[in-house]
Design a protein around this motif. Structure first.
Motif, PDB file in Angstrom:
ATOM      1  N   LEU A 199      -8.195   1.189   0.817  1.00  0.00           N
ATOM      2  CA  LEU A 199      -8.171   1.855  -0.485  1.00  0.00           C
ATOM      3  C   LEU A 199      -6.718   2.174  -0.802  1.00  0.00           C
ATOM      4  CD1 LEU A 199      -9.551   3.182  -2.932  1.00  0.00           C
ATOM      5  CD2 LEU A 199      -9.736   5.288  -1.575  1.00  0.00           C
ATOM      6  N   ASN A 200      -6.230   1.636  -1.920  1.00  0.00           N
ATOM      7  CA  ASN A 200      -4.830   1.819  -2.310  1.00  0.00           C
ATOM      8  C   ASN A 200      -4.753   2.583  -3.635  1.00  0.00           C
ATOM      9  OD1 ASN A 200      -4.038   0.155  -0.098  1.00  0.00           O
ATOM     10  ND2 ASN A 200      -4.406  -1.672  -1.356  1.00  0.00           N
ATOM     11  N   LEU A 201      -3.720   3.416  -3.753  1.00  0.00           N
ATOM     12  CA  LEU A 201      -3.409   4.077  -5.014  1.00  0.00           C
ATOM     13  C   LEU A 201      -2.061   3.554  -5.492  1.00  0.00           C
ATOM     14  CD1 LEU A 201      -4.080   6.255  -7.169  1.00  0.00           C
ATOM     15  CD2 LEU A 201      -2.687   7.837  -5.824  1.00  0.00           C
ATOM     16  N   LEU A 202      -2.056   2.998  -6.689  1.00  0.00           N
ATOM     17  CA  LEU A 202      -0.838   2.447  -7.258  1.00  0.00           C
ATOM     18  C   LEU A 202      -0.490   3.207  -8.538  1.00  0.00           C
ATOM     19  CD1 LEU A 202      -2.798  -0.152  -6.250  1.00  0.00           C
ATOM     20  CD2 LEU A 202      -0.647  -1.345  -6.628  1.00  0.00           C
ATOM     21  N   VAL A 203       0.799   3.232  -8.885  1.00  0.00           N
ATOM     22  CA  VAL A 203       1.276   3.827 -10.124  1.00  0.00           C
ATOM     23  C   VAL A 203       1.901   2.717 -10.956  1.00  0.00           C
ATOM     24  CG1 VAL A 203       2.818   5.502 -11.191  1.00  0.00           C
ATOM     25  CG2 VAL A 203       1.688   6.051  -9.026  1.00  0.00           C
ATOM     26  N   ARG A 204       1.376   2.541 -12.157  1.00  0.00           N
ATOM     27  CA  ARG A 204       1.890   1.506 -13.062  1.00  0.00           C
ATOM     28  C   ARG A 204       2.804   2.164 -14.091  1.00  0.00           C
ATOM     29  NH1 ARG A 204      -2.285  -2.623 -15.501  1.00  0.00           N
ATOM     30  NH2 ARG A 204      -1.991  -3.448 -13.384  1.00  0.00           N
ATOM     31  N   SER A 205       4.090   1.874 -14.013  1.00  0.00           N
ATOM     32  CA  SER A 205       5.067   2.436 -14.945  1.00  0.00           C
ATOM     33  C   SER A 205       5.104   1.582 -16.195  1.00  0.00           C
ATOM     34  CB  SER A 205       6.453   2.498 -14.301  1.00  0.00           C
ATOM     35  OG  SER A 205       7.420   2.885 -15.247  1.00  0.00           O
ATOM     36  N   ARG A 206       5.067   2.254 -17.352  1.00  0.00           N
ATOM     37  CA  ARG A 206       5.121   1.565 -18.641  1.00  0.00           C
ATOM     38  C   ARG A 206       6.472   1.758 -19.308  1.00  0.00           C
ATOM     39  NH1 ARG A 206       1.450  -2.359 -19.958  1.00  0.00           N
ATOM     40  NH2 ARG A 206      -0.632  -1.775 -19.229  1.00  0.00           N
ATOM     41  N   ASN A 207       7.474   2.075 -18.513  1.00  0.00           N
ATOM     42  CA  ASN A 207       8.788   2.363 -19.079  1.00  0.00           C
ATOM     43  C   ASN A 207       9.463   1.100 -19.582  1.00  0.00           C
ATOM     44  OD1 ASN A 207      10.818   4.007 -19.829  1.00  0.00           O
ATOM     45  ND2 ASN A 207      11.792   4.098 -17.846  1.00  0.00           N
ATOM     46  N   LYS A 208       9.616   0.117 -18.741  1.00  0.00           N
ATOM     47  CA  LYS A 208      10.198  -1.177 -19.115  1.00  0.00           C
ATOM     48  C   LYS A 208       9.242  -2.259 -18.629  1.00  0.00           C
ATOM     49  CE  LYS A 208      14.979   0.435 -18.882  1.00  0.00           C
ATOM     50  NZ  LYS A 208      16.299   0.263 -18.248  1.00  0.00           N
TER      51      LYS A 208
END
Length: 925
Positions: free
Chosen positions: A818-827
Motif C-alpha cells: 500500500l503506497n501513498l503518493l503526492v501529486r504536485s500540480r505546480n508545474k
C-alpha cells in the motif's frame, strides 16, 4: 494577530503554476468561471478587498472593487485577464496584500486574405506573378500555424516554390505563405490551421481558400456621384455595383457618424432611405470584401438641403477702431446662416423693402476672411444720413423647396453698442439648497444682443447644464433645484452676433447656496465604567452659514434644561459639549445634540452605557471540529477574545446560547470567568453536537451593569477533509484511468458472500455493518504487480505542512503493498512517494500518520499493489487531511478543559485492569 492572506483557486483553472520569477499564474479558458479565494488569518477577523490592475475586479465593470473573501467572475472575458490583488486588513499591523496573475486563454477563428504582385523580370520578356496568402488570428498563447495544400503540409524544404515567414510587427499572430512565380500546381485549395497546442482544451481551428486562375480582388462603382445633394422629404436610392472579384465579394453599407438612419434599408448593394431628413446627412460607405487584396470602398457624401440659425453683425469702422456708428465713417453689416451645403447658399440684401443697389459707397461681398465661411457682408463707405434705414438679408437655395431665412437690421442714430449691468440688489443671490434660483444681467443698447453665461471658478468650469457656455435671450440664467456645488461666481457677457461686433461687455453675479449643517459624530457609541465621568462633544463640520445658531441637548427624547441642573459647557462657534459627572444606570441611554444654523439642523447621537463590548470570535482555531464515527456526535472548540475589556467594568461571566439551525429551542449556559485581559484567548468546548447539523452560537458578556453586546456566529460540521466513504461520491475521489484496476467501495452488508476467506476486513473502522470502506479485490483476473490508484480532489496548498491520517487493513498471506503518493500540480503532474507498507499486518485496522509538505496545489493518491496471490485484499478508511505537523503519538480527541463549566468530559481515568488482575489472582489462590 495581524492579517495574513493567501490566494487559492477553486474555479475552472487549466493550470496554476509558478513561473521563473516566482509569480503565481492562473490560466483559464475564456468563457469559463473564475473563482479566486483569499484565505485569511488574523484576529479580529480581517476584512478582504479584491482589486485589479488597470481595471475592475468584478465582472460588473462599474464597480472598482469586491469586498468578499471569494472573487467569482462568470464567463470571464480576455479583457478581464491581469493581476488581481487580495488585501486583508484588521487594524493590527500592516495590511496583508497578495496577488496572482490571471491569464485568459482563447483562440479566435483565423482570417485568410490573399494578395498578389505582378512585376517585370528581365526586361519585358515575361512577367512573374507572386501570390501571398496571409493568415491572421487572435490568440493567447501565441498560435502555431500549419499551412496545407490540399491535404499535404507545406514547408520550405519540401517545395522551393513556397516560402513561409512571419511578417514584422505582428507579434507572432500572422503567418504568410508566399507562392513564388505562380505555377500550375499552385492553383489549389490552401488551408491555414492554427493551434494553441490544446491548452485549456481549446481545439485547433482552420480556414480554407481555393486559389484559381480567376482569383481577383473586388471592384466597385456607384450609380450616383460621390457627392449627392437632395431636398428634404425625397426618397434616396444609391446602388453599389460589383465590377469584379472572385470569389464573389460581400457588400456592406455603413454610415458615419453613427448607424444607418431609422427606416433605411440595405439589400445587397442597394441602399434606400425613404423621406430623407436633414439629420440623415453624412458619409455612406459601400465596402466589398472577398479576402482577396484590399477591400474595395466607395463613399457617397449625402447632403440634405437645410438652413438654420440666421444671425447678423454690425461692425463699426475697424480702421478707426470705433465702437459706435458715426456719420462719415465706414459701417459693415454681415449676415450668415448655417446651411447644407453651405457653399450653395445665396444672399440678397434689401433696404427699406427694396433691393439694395451696388454703388461706390455700397458694396456687397462674400466670404469675408474675418467672418465665418460663406457669409455675406454689406459695406457702407463714408456713412451718410441717407444710409439710415432698415436692411433685410435673405438667404435662400435657388430652385429648392427649402424655406428662405431672413434677418433684419435697423440702422439709425439710435443704434448704439450694448452695455451690461447687474440690477441693484442682485449682485449677490442667496438661496436655500433645493430651491430655484435666477441670476440676472440687464443689457441696454440697440439692438440688444443675447447674453452668454459662464462660470468664473476654475475648479467648476461647467455650468449646471453641463455646458461651458449658455445663451439666454433675456439675460436671465434660471437654475432649478440648486445644490451647494453650484455656489460661486457667474459671468454674463454680451454676444458678438445679433448685435454689435465689438468687444464683449461683461458683469458678474455671486451665487450663495445655503444648506443645513453637517456634524460629527453622526452616531457614537460611548462606553465607560460605572461611576466614571463622560464628555460628549458635537462638532460642526460644514454648513452655510458656517456657524451654530443654537444647540439643544436631549436625553431619551426629553429636552435637557440649561445649567445649573445639567452641567453643560459654554457653546463654542463650531461645537457643543455636554459633561456627565458619572455614568450610572439612570444616566445611561441615548443623548442627542441638535445643532442649527438657521437654515436647517443636524443631530449628533450618543449611546452612553456601561455595557461590555461584544466578544470577538477567533476563526483561526486549528481543527476546531472533532468527530467520532461511532457516536454520530461532534464537539467544537469555540474560542474568542473580549473587545476592549478595560473600557467598562470587568466581565464576570458569559451567557452561551446554542441553537441548532431550523430549530427553535436553544441550550443556554453561563460560563464564569476570572479577570479577562485584553487579547486573552478564551475557550469553551461545545459537546454533543449532532452530525452533520450546523448551529447558531450566541455569546453575551455580563458585568455588574448587566448584559453587554451579544456576538453570534454559525458553526458548521466539517471533517477537515476527512472522508469516511459513506457517500457514493466518495468525497470527490476518482479512479485513476492509467492503472490496471479500480478500488471498490463496500460494507459488511454489500460484500460478496463468496469472497476469499482469511483476507480483507469484516467491517469498516466503526465496526458496524453499515459502515463503508474502500478495498482492492486481488482475486482473478488480477496478476502480480497490478496496481489500483484512488486519486483525491485537488487541494490548495494554504499551509507549509500537512498531515495525512488514515486507517488501513492489510490481512492475508499474499498481501502486496500500500503506497501513498503526492501529486504536485505546480508545474505539470509530478507524483512523489510519501509512504509505503508491505506484507501481512494482521486482521486489525491500524492508523498511519504521513507528513507531507506540498509546494503548490496537490492531490494524494492511494496505490494498492497486488501481491503473489488472491489472499491479498487491502482496505482503507477514514482518510483525514489536516494542516500542520503529524502527532508524535496517538492523542485523545478531547482537549483538556481550560475554563470551568465547559461541559467537556473529564480526562480518561487511569486504567484499573492491572490492580484488578492482581486482586482476582489473589482470590483465586
Amino acid at each position: 494577530a495581524p492579517a495574513q492572506a493567501q490566494i487559492v483557486h477553486a474555479g475552472q483553472a487549466c493550470v496554476v503554476k509558478e513561473d521563473n520569477i516566482s509569480e503565481r499564474v492562473y490560466t483559464i479558458r475564456e468563457g469559463d468561471t473564475l473563482v479566486l479565494q483569499c484565505l485569511v488569518t488574523g484576529h479580529p477577523r480581517p476584512q478582504v478587498r479584491w482589486t485589479k490592475t488597470a481595471g475592475s475586479a468584478s465582472d460588473k465593470f462599474q464597480e472598482t472593487s469586491v469586498f468578499n473573501e471569494t472573487l467569482r467572475i462568470e464567463r470571464i472575458a480576455r479583457t478581464q485577464g491581469g493581476r488581481y490583488y487580495c488585501k486583508a486588513e484588521n487594524g493590527v499591523g500592516v495590511p496583508a496584500i497578495k496577488s496572482i496573475r490571471v491569464d485568459v486563454q482563447y483562440l479566435d477563428e483565423p482570417v485568410l486574405t490573399v494578395h498578389q504582385t505582378v512585376s517585370d523580370v528581365r526586361g519585358n520578356f515575361y512577367q512573374e506573378k507572386t501570390v501571398f496568402l496571409r493568415c491572421t488570428v487572435n490568440s493567447n498563447p501565441p498560435a502555431r500555424f500549419i499551412w496545407k495544400r490540399g491535404s499535404d503540409t507545406l514547408s520550405h524544404s519540401q517545395d522551393n516554390g513556397v516560402d513561409i515567414y512571419e511578417p514584422l510587427y505582428t507579434q507572432g499572430e500572422t503567418k504568410v505563405l508566399k507562392l513564388k512565380n505562380l505555377r500550375p500546381q499552385d492553383y489549389a485549395s490552401y488551408t491555414c490551421q492554427v493551434s494553441v497546442r490544446n491548452v485549456c482544451g481549446i481545439p485547433d481551428k482552420a480556414i480554407t481558400f481555393r486559389l484559381t486562375n480567376t482569383t481577383a480582388p473586388p471592384a466597385l462603382k456607384l450609380s450616383v456621384n460621390e457627392t449627392l445633394v437632395v431636398n428634404p422629404g425625397e426618397n434616396v436610392t444609391v446602388q453599389c455595383l460589383l465590377t469584379g472579384g472572385d470569389p464573389l465579394p460581400q457588400l456592406q453599407w455603413s454610415h458615419g457618424p453613427g448607424p444607418l438612419p431609422l427606416g433605411a434599408l440595405a439589400q445587397g448593394g442597394t441602399l434606400s432611405i425613404p423621406s430623407v431628413q436633414a439629420l440623415d446627412s453624412g458619409y455612406y460607405n459601400c465596402t466589398a470584401t472577398n479576402n482577396v487584396g484590399n477591400p474595395a470602398k466607395k463613399t457617397v457624401n449625402l447632403l440634405v438641403r437645410s438652413m438654420k440659425n440666421a444671425t447678423f453683425q454690425i461692425t463699426p469702422d475697424v480702421i478707426k477702431e470705433s465702437e459706435n456708428i458715426q456719420l462719415g465713417q465706414d459701417l459693415k453689416l454681415s449676415c450668415h446662416v448655417d446651411a447644407v451645403p453651405q457653399e450653395k447658399v445665396t444672399y440678397q440684401w434689401f433696404k427699406n423693402g427694396k433691393p439694395a443697389r451696388m454703388s461706390k459707397r455700397l458694396l456687397v461681398t462674400r466670404n469675408d476672411p474675418e467672418l465665418p465661411a460663406v457669409t455675406s457682408s454689406l459695406e457702407l463707405i463714408d456713412l451718410h444720413f441717407s444710409d439710415y434705414g432698415t436692411y433685410l438679408c435673405v438667404a435662400s437655395f435657388p430652385g429648392a423647396p427649402v424655406p428662405d431665412l431672413s434677418v433684419e437690421v435697423n440702422i439709425s442714430s439710435e443704434t448704439v453698442p450694448p452695455t451690461i449691468s447687474v440690477p441693484k440688489g442682485r449682485a449677490v443671490v442667496t438661496v436655500r439648497e433645493g430651491s430655484p434660483a435666477e441670476l440676472q444681467c440687464e443689457v441696454r443698447g440697440k439692438p440688444r444682443p443675447p447674453v452668454l453665461w459662464s462660470r468664473v471658478d476654475k475648479e467648476a468650469a461647467l455650468l449646471p447644464s453641463g455646458l461651458p457656455l449658455e445663451e439666454t435671450p433675456d439675460g436671465k440664467l434660471r437654475l432649478e433645484r440648486v445644490n451647494r456645488d453650484m455656489s460661486g461666481t457667474y459671468r454674463c457677457h454680451t454676444a458678438r452676433y445679433n448685435g454689435f461686433n465689438v468687444r464683449p461687455r461683461e458683469a458678474q453675479v455671486q451665487l450663495n447656496v445655503q444648506f443645513p449643517p453637517e456634524v460629527e459624530p453622526s452616531s457614537q457609541d460611548v462606553r465607560q465604567a460605572l461611576g466614571r465621568p463622560v464628555l460628549l462633544r458635537c462638532s460642526l463640520l460644514r454648513g452655510s452659514p458656517q456657524r451654530i445658531a443654537s444647540a439643544l441637548w436631549r436625553f431619551k427624547g426629553q429636552l435637557l434644561p440649561p445649567p445649573p441642573n445639567v452641567p453643560v459647557a459654554a457653546e463654542a462657534l463650531d461645537h457643543s459639549e455636554l459633561h456627565l459627572d458619572a455614568v450610572t444606570r439612570d444616566s445611561s441611554g441615548s443623548y442627542e445634540c441638535s445643532i442649527s444654523n438657521d437654515v436647517g439642523s443636524a443631530t449628533c447621537l450618543f449611546q452612553v452605557s456601561a455595557k461590555a463590548y461584544s466578544p470577538e470570535f477567533y476563526f483561526d482555531t486549528p481543527n476546531p471540529t472533532r468527530s467520532h464515527k461511532l457516536s454520530k456526535n461532534y464537539s467544537y472548540v469555540l474560542q474568542w477574545t473580549q473587545r476592549d475589556p478595560d473600557a467598562v467594568d470587568p466581565v464576570l461571566n458569559y451567557r452561551l446560547s446554542v441553537r441548532q439551525l431550523n430549530q427553535h429551542n436553544a441550550m443556554v449556559k453561563a460560563i464564569p470567568v476570572r479577570r479577562v485581559e485584553k487579547g486573552q484567548l478564551l475557550e469553551y468546548i461545545l459537546t454533543d453536537l449532532r452530525v452533520p447539523h450546523s448551529y447558531e452560537i450566541r455569546l453575551t458578556p455580563y458585568t455588574t451593569f448587566g448584559a453587554g453586546d451579544m456576538a453570534s456566529r454559525i458553526i458548521h460540521y466539517t471533517e477537515h477533509n476527512t472522508c469516511h466513504f459513506e457517500d457514493e461520491k466518495i468525497c470527490g475521489y476518482t479512479q485513476d484511468l492509467t492503472d490496471n484496476f479500480d478500488w471498490t467501495r463496500q460494507n459488511a452488508l454489500t460484500q460478496n458472500p463468496k469472497r476469499s476467506p482469511n483476507t480483507g476486513p469484516p467491517t469498516d473502522i466503526s465496526g458496524t455493518p453499515e459502515g463503508y470502506y474502500m478495498f482492492i479485490e486481488t482475486s482473478r483476473p488480477r496478476e502480480l504487480g497490478d496496481r489500483a490508484r484512488l486519486v483525491s480532489p485537488l487541494y490548495n496548498a494554504s499551509a507549509k505542512f500537512y498531515c495525512v491520517s488514515f486507517f488501513y487493513h492489510m490481512y492475508g498471506k499474499h498481501i502486496g503493498s500500500l503506497n501513498l503518493l503526492v501529486r504536485s500540480r505546480n508545474k505539470g503532474a509530478l507524483d512523489t512517494h510519501a509512504w509505503s507498507l508491505s506484507g501481512n499486518k494482521g486482521n486489525v485496522w491500524q492508523q498511519a500518520h504521513v507528513p507531507i509538505n506540498p509546494n503548490g496545489p496537490f492531490q494524494i493518491i492511494f496505490e494498492g499493489v497486488r501481491g503473489s496471490g488472491y489472499l491479498g485484499d487491502i482496505a482503507i478508511d477514514d482518510v483525514t487531511l489536516k494542516k500542520g505537523e503529524c502527532p508524535r503519538k496517538q492523542m485523545d480527541p478531547n482537549k483538556v478543559v481550560v475554563m470551568p463549566g465547559s461541559g467537556v468530559p473529564c480526562q480518561p481515568c487511569p486504567r484499573l485492569w492491572g490492580p484488578m488482575a492482581i486482586f482476582l489472582l489473589a482470590l483465586q489462590r
